[in-house]
Design a protein around this motif. Structure first.
Motif, PDB file in Angstrom:
ATOM      1  N   LEU A  52       0.956  -1.181   0.126  1.00 10.64           N
ATOM      2  CA  LEU A  52       0.077  -0.093  -0.023  1.00 10.64           C
ATOM      3  C   LEU A  52       0.778   1.197  -0.168  1.00 10.64           C
ATOM      4  CD1 LEU A  52      -2.922   1.399   0.367  1.00 10.64           C
ATOM      5  CD2 LEU A  52      -2.402   1.015   2.790  1.00 10.64           C
ATOM      6  N   ARG A  53       0.595   2.019  -0.856  1.00  7.67           N
ATOM      7  CA  ARG A  53       1.521   3.188  -1.111  1.00  7.67           C
ATOM      8  C   ARG A  53       0.557   4.289  -0.844  1.00  7.67           C
ATOM      9  NH1 ARG A  53       6.336   4.444  -2.282  1.00  7.67           N
ATOM     10  NH2 ARG A  53       6.704   2.664  -3.574  1.00  7.67           N
ATOM     11  N   ALA A  54       0.919   5.438  -0.020  1.00 10.71           N
ATOM     12  CA  ALA A  54       0.412   6.756   0.307  1.00 10.71           C
ATOM     13  C   ALA A  54       0.706   7.688  -0.924  1.00 10.71           C
ATOM     14  CB  ALA A  54       0.539   7.257   1.739  1.00 10.71           C
ATOM     15  N   LEU A  55      -0.080   8.058  -1.809  1.00  9.34           N
ATOM     16  CA  LEU A  55       0.094   9.192  -3.008  1.00  9.34           C
ATOM     17  C   LEU A  55       0.020  10.557  -2.340  1.00  9.34           C
ATOM     18  CD1 LEU A  55      -1.608   7.331  -5.714  1.00  9.34           C
ATOM     19  CD2 LEU A  55       0.851   7.224  -5.162  1.00  9.34           C
ATOM     20  N   THR A  56      -1.170  10.576  -1.519  1.00 10.19           N
ATOM     21  CA  THR A  56      -1.543  11.879  -0.898  1.00 10.19           C
ATOM     22  C   THR A  56      -2.292  11.558   0.595  1.00 10.19           C
ATOM     23  OG1 THR A  56      -2.022  12.946  -3.030  1.00 10.19           O
ATOM     24  CG2 THR A  56      -2.924  14.169  -1.067  1.00 10.19           C
ATOM     25  N   VAL A  57      -2.066  12.095   1.748  1.00  9.38           N
ATOM     26  CA  VAL A  57      -2.633  11.783   2.835  1.00  9.38           C
ATOM     27  C   VAL A  57      -3.605  12.811   3.074  1.00  9.38           C
ATOM     28  CG1 VAL A  57      -0.606  10.738   4.001  1.00  9.38           C
ATOM     29  CG2 VAL A  57      -0.750  13.186   4.184  1.00  9.38           C
ATOM     30  N   GLU A  59      -4.665  14.050   6.007  1.00  4.95           N
ATOM     31  CA  GLU A  59      -4.410  14.909   7.069  1.00  4.95           C
ATOM     32  C   GLU A  59      -3.187  15.632   7.266  1.00  4.95           C
ATOM     33  OE1 GLU A  59      -5.140  12.674  10.693  1.00  4.95           O
ATOM     34  OE2 GLU A  59      -7.421  12.574  10.603  1.00  4.95           O
ATOM     35  N   VAL A  60      -2.732  16.338   7.856  1.00  2.00           N
ATOM     36  CA  VAL A  60      -1.526  17.351   7.935  1.00  2.00           C
ATOM     37  C   VAL A  60      -0.667  16.207   8.492  1.00  2.00           C
ATOM     38  CG1 VAL A  60      -0.131  19.106   9.049  1.00  2.00           C
ATOM     39  CG2 VAL A  60      -2.521  19.570   7.961  1.00  2.00           C
ATOM     40  N   GLY A  61       0.439  15.882   7.521  1.00  2.00           N
ATOM     41  CA  GLY A  61       1.461  14.969   8.004  1.00  2.00           C
ATOM     42  C   GLY A  61       1.285  13.259   7.881  1.00  2.00           C
ATOM     43  N   ARG A  62       0.341  12.748   8.455  1.00  2.00           N
ATOM     44  CA  ARG A  62       0.257  11.532   8.617  1.00  2.00           C
ATOM     45  C   ARG A  62      -1.224  10.984   8.475  1.00  2.00           C
ATOM     46  NH1 ARG A  62       5.186   9.272   9.321  1.00  2.00           N
ATOM     47  NH2 ARG A  62       4.515   7.401   9.592  1.00  2.00           N
ATOM     48  N   ASP A  63      -1.772   9.898   7.966  1.00  2.00           N
ATOM     49  CA  ASP A  63      -3.037   9.185   8.216  1.00  2.00           C
ATOM     50  C   ASP A  63      -2.754   7.968   8.820  1.00  2.00           C
ATOM     51  OD1 ASP A  63      -4.614  10.921   6.595  1.00  2.00           O
ATOM     52  OD2 ASP A  63      -4.388   9.923   4.951  1.00  2.00           O
ATOM     53  N   GLU A  64      -3.743   7.665   9.707  1.00  2.00           N
ATOM     54  CA  GLU A  64      -3.747   6.258  10.430  1.00  2.00           C
ATOM     55  C   GLU A  64      -4.987   5.455   9.450  1.00  2.00           C
ATOM     56  OE1 GLU A  64      -4.129   9.521  12.244  1.00  2.00           O
ATOM     57  OE2 GLU A  64      -1.846   9.447  12.473  1.00  2.00           O
ATOM     58  N   VAL A  65      -4.402   4.627   8.962  1.00  2.00           N
ATOM     59  CA  VAL A  65      -5.017   3.649   7.794  1.00  2.00           C
ATOM     60  C   VAL A  65      -5.150   2.233   8.210  1.00  2.00           C
ATOM     61  CG1 VAL A  65      -4.701   5.432   6.006  1.00  2.00           C
ATOM     62  CG2 VAL A  65      -3.219   3.446   6.345  1.00  2.00           C
ATOM     63  N   TYR A  66      -6.398   1.675   7.949  1.00  2.00           N
ATOM     64  CA  TYR A  66      -6.721   0.309   7.819  1.00  2.00           C
ATOM     65  C   TYR A  66      -7.382  -0.183   6.987  1.00  2.00           C
ATOM     66  CZ  TYR A  66     -11.010   1.461  10.355  1.00  2.00           C
ATOM     67  OH  TYR A  66     -12.373   1.795  10.628  1.00  2.00           O
ATOM     68  N   ILE A  67      -7.499  -1.362   6.588  1.00  2.00           N
ATOM     69  CA  ILE A  67      -8.219  -2.007   5.368  1.00  2.00           C
ATOM     70  C   ILE A  67      -9.272  -2.925   5.677  1.00  2.00           C
ATOM     71  CG2 ILE A  67      -8.123  -3.330   3.217  1.00  2.00           C
ATOM     72  CD1 ILE A  67      -5.198  -2.515   2.983  1.00  2.00           C
ATOM     73  N   THR A  68     -10.550  -2.870   5.324  1.00  2.00           N
ATOM     74  CA  THR A  68     -11.382  -3.911   5.347  1.00  2.00           C
ATOM     75  C   THR A  68     -11.886  -4.448   4.397  1.00  2.00           C
ATOM     76  OG1 THR A  68     -13.380  -2.373   5.023  1.00  2.00           O
ATOM     77  CG2 THR A  68     -12.500  -2.392   7.415  1.00  2.00           C
ATOM     78  N   SER A  69     -12.218  -5.730   4.397  1.00  2.00           N
ATOM     79  CA  SER A  69     -12.918  -6.697   3.473  1.00  2.00           C
ATOM     80  C   SER A  69     -14.258  -7.011   3.756  1.00  2.00           C
ATOM     81  CB  SER A  69     -11.870  -7.649   3.102  1.00  2.00           C
ATOM     82  OG  SER A  69     -12.401  -8.451   1.900  1.00  2.00           O
ATOM     83  N   ASN A  70     -15.141  -6.771   2.835  1.00  2.00           N
ATOM     84  CA  ASN A  70     -16.544  -7.077   2.932  1.00  2.00           C
ATOM     85  C   ASN A  70     -16.815  -6.575   4.345  1.00  2.00           C
ATOM     86  OD1 ASN A  70     -16.870  -8.145   0.543  1.00  2.00           O
ATOM     87  ND2 ASN A  70     -15.885  -9.987   1.135  1.00  2.00           N
ATOM     88  N   GLY A  71     -16.667  -5.657   5.048  1.00  2.00           N
ATOM     89  CA  GLY A  71     -17.031  -4.891   6.186  1.00  2.00           C
ATOM     90  C   GLY A  71     -16.215  -5.448   7.577  1.00  2.00           C
ATOM     91  N   SER A  85       2.791   8.590   6.004  1.00  2.00           N
ATOM     92  CA  SER A  85       2.919   9.618   5.363  1.00  2.00           C
ATOM     93  C   SER A  85       2.996   9.698   3.848  1.00  2.00           C
ATOM     94  CB  SER A  85       4.251  10.357   5.734  1.00  2.00           C
ATOM     95  OG  SER A  85       5.459   9.712   5.552  1.00  2.00           O
ATOM     96  N   ALA A  86       2.812  10.707   3.253  1.00  2.00           N
ATOM     97  CA  ALA A  86       2.783  10.860   1.677  1.00  2.00           C
ATOM     98  C   ALA A  86       4.259  10.275   1.123  1.00  2.00           C
ATOM     99  CB  ALA A  86       2.532  12.244   1.198  1.00  2.00           C
ATOM    100  N   GLY A  87       4.143   9.422   0.144  1.00  2.00           N
ATOM    101  CA  GLY A  87       4.956   8.702  -0.454  1.00  2.00           C
ATOM    102  C   GLY A  87       5.453   7.466   0.319  1.00  2.00           C
ATOM    103  N   GLN A  88       5.146   6.949   1.610  1.00  2.00           N
ATOM    104  CA  GLN A  88       5.487   5.791   2.139  1.00  2.00           C
ATOM    105  C   GLN A  88       4.547   4.644   1.648  1.00  2.00           C
ATOM    106  OE1 GLN A  88       4.738   6.291   6.647  1.00  2.00           O
ATOM    107  NE2 GLN A  88       5.339   4.013   6.795  1.00  2.00           N
ATOM    108  N   GLY A 137      -7.410  12.151   0.818  1.00  2.00           N
ATOM    109  CA  GLY A 137      -6.514  11.132   0.692  1.00  2.00           C
ATOM    110  C   GLY A 137      -6.594  10.186  -0.398  1.00  2.00           C
ATOM    111  N   ARG A 138      -5.145   9.766  -0.925  1.00  2.00           N
ATOM    112  CA  ARG A 138      -5.336   9.174  -2.193  1.00  2.00           C
ATOM    113  C   ARG A 138      -4.144   7.889  -2.026  1.00  2.00           C
ATOM    114  NH1 ARG A 138      -2.689  11.149  -7.070  1.00  2.00           N
ATOM    115  NH2 ARG A 138      -2.665   9.515  -8.409  1.00  2.00           N
ATOM    116  N   TYR A 139      -4.607   6.780  -2.073  1.00  2.00           N
ATOM    117  CA  TYR A 139      -3.351   5.505  -1.725  1.00  2.00           C
ATOM    118  C   TYR A 139      -3.612   4.915  -2.952  1.00  2.00           C
ATOM    119  CZ  TYR A 139      -2.999   6.918   2.936  1.00  2.00           C
ATOM    120  OH  TYR A 139      -2.722   7.873   4.027  1.00  2.00           O
ATOM    121  N   ARG A 140      -2.737   3.552  -3.312  1.00  2.00           N
ATOM    122  CA  ARG A 140      -2.656   2.697  -4.226  1.00  2.00           C
ATOM    123  C   ARG A 140      -2.312   1.442  -3.698  1.00  2.00           C
ATOM    124  NH1 ARG A 140       0.642   4.852  -8.363  1.00  2.00           N
ATOM    125  NH2 ARG A 140       2.456   4.113  -7.097  1.00  2.00           N
ATOM    126  N   ILE A 141      -2.788   0.317  -3.988  1.00  2.00           N
ATOM    127  CA  ILE A 141      -2.378  -1.096  -3.522  1.00  2.00           C
ATOM    128  C   ILE A 141      -2.152  -1.854  -4.603  1.00  2.00           C
ATOM    129  CG2 ILE A 141      -4.747  -1.893  -3.037  1.00  2.00           C
ATOM    130  CD1 ILE A 141      -3.576  -3.182  -0.628  1.00  2.00           C
TER     131      ILE A 141
END
Length: 145
Positions: A52-57, A59-71, A85-88, A137-141
């Protein structure tokens, strides 16, 4: 005196490593091959979620993210979220079934369930899925079929 004996060995090792790097497979191709090997070994007919790559976060500085599948939350498994953070880029290394409804979520104190974006996993090709644009936010997996 001991250092003088080690210097020629170090020079040879550096030369060999440099030659291998020039003659070797580009890193992106090697990463793709590794992801395909992981997918084949672990997912069977499912789809392997790679990095998973953070293209744009959002929030300022960092996002706290998690992934769900079918809820149901599928990543991360050892904590509530991963701070990015962005680019990570971080490894996900999860298998999901074809047709899974993925959501990339952003955790914060006011609302622990902000949706950055969602995708439905198809199993016919290896591809990148983009999660966009909840709260900016914009991310790619990467997903390996």
């Amino acid at each position: 005196m001991r250092a003088r004996r080690k210097l020629p060995k170090l020079a040879v090792a550096a030369t060999v490593a440099g030659c291998l790097a020039l003659a070797g497979t580009p890193a992106a191709v090697a990463d793709a091959n590794l992801a395909q090997e992981k997918a084949a070994l672990t997912c069977g007919a499912g789809v392997f979620l790679d990095g998973l790559r953070a293209l744009t976060v959002s929030e300022v500085g960092r996002d706290e993210v998690y992934i769900t599948s079918n809820g149901a939350k599928i990543w991360p498994t050892t904590s509530t979220y991963v701070s990015m953070s962005a680019g990570q880029r971080v490894e996900v290394d999860k298998c999901v079934p074809v047709g899974a409804q993925l959501r990339l979520m952003e955790y914060d104190d006011l609302d622990p369930h902000d949706t950055i974006g969602g995708q439905t996993v198809t199993g016919d090709v290896t591809r990148d899925y983009e999660f966009c644009c909840g709260d900016g936010g914009r991310y790619r997996i990467g997903a390996v079929a």
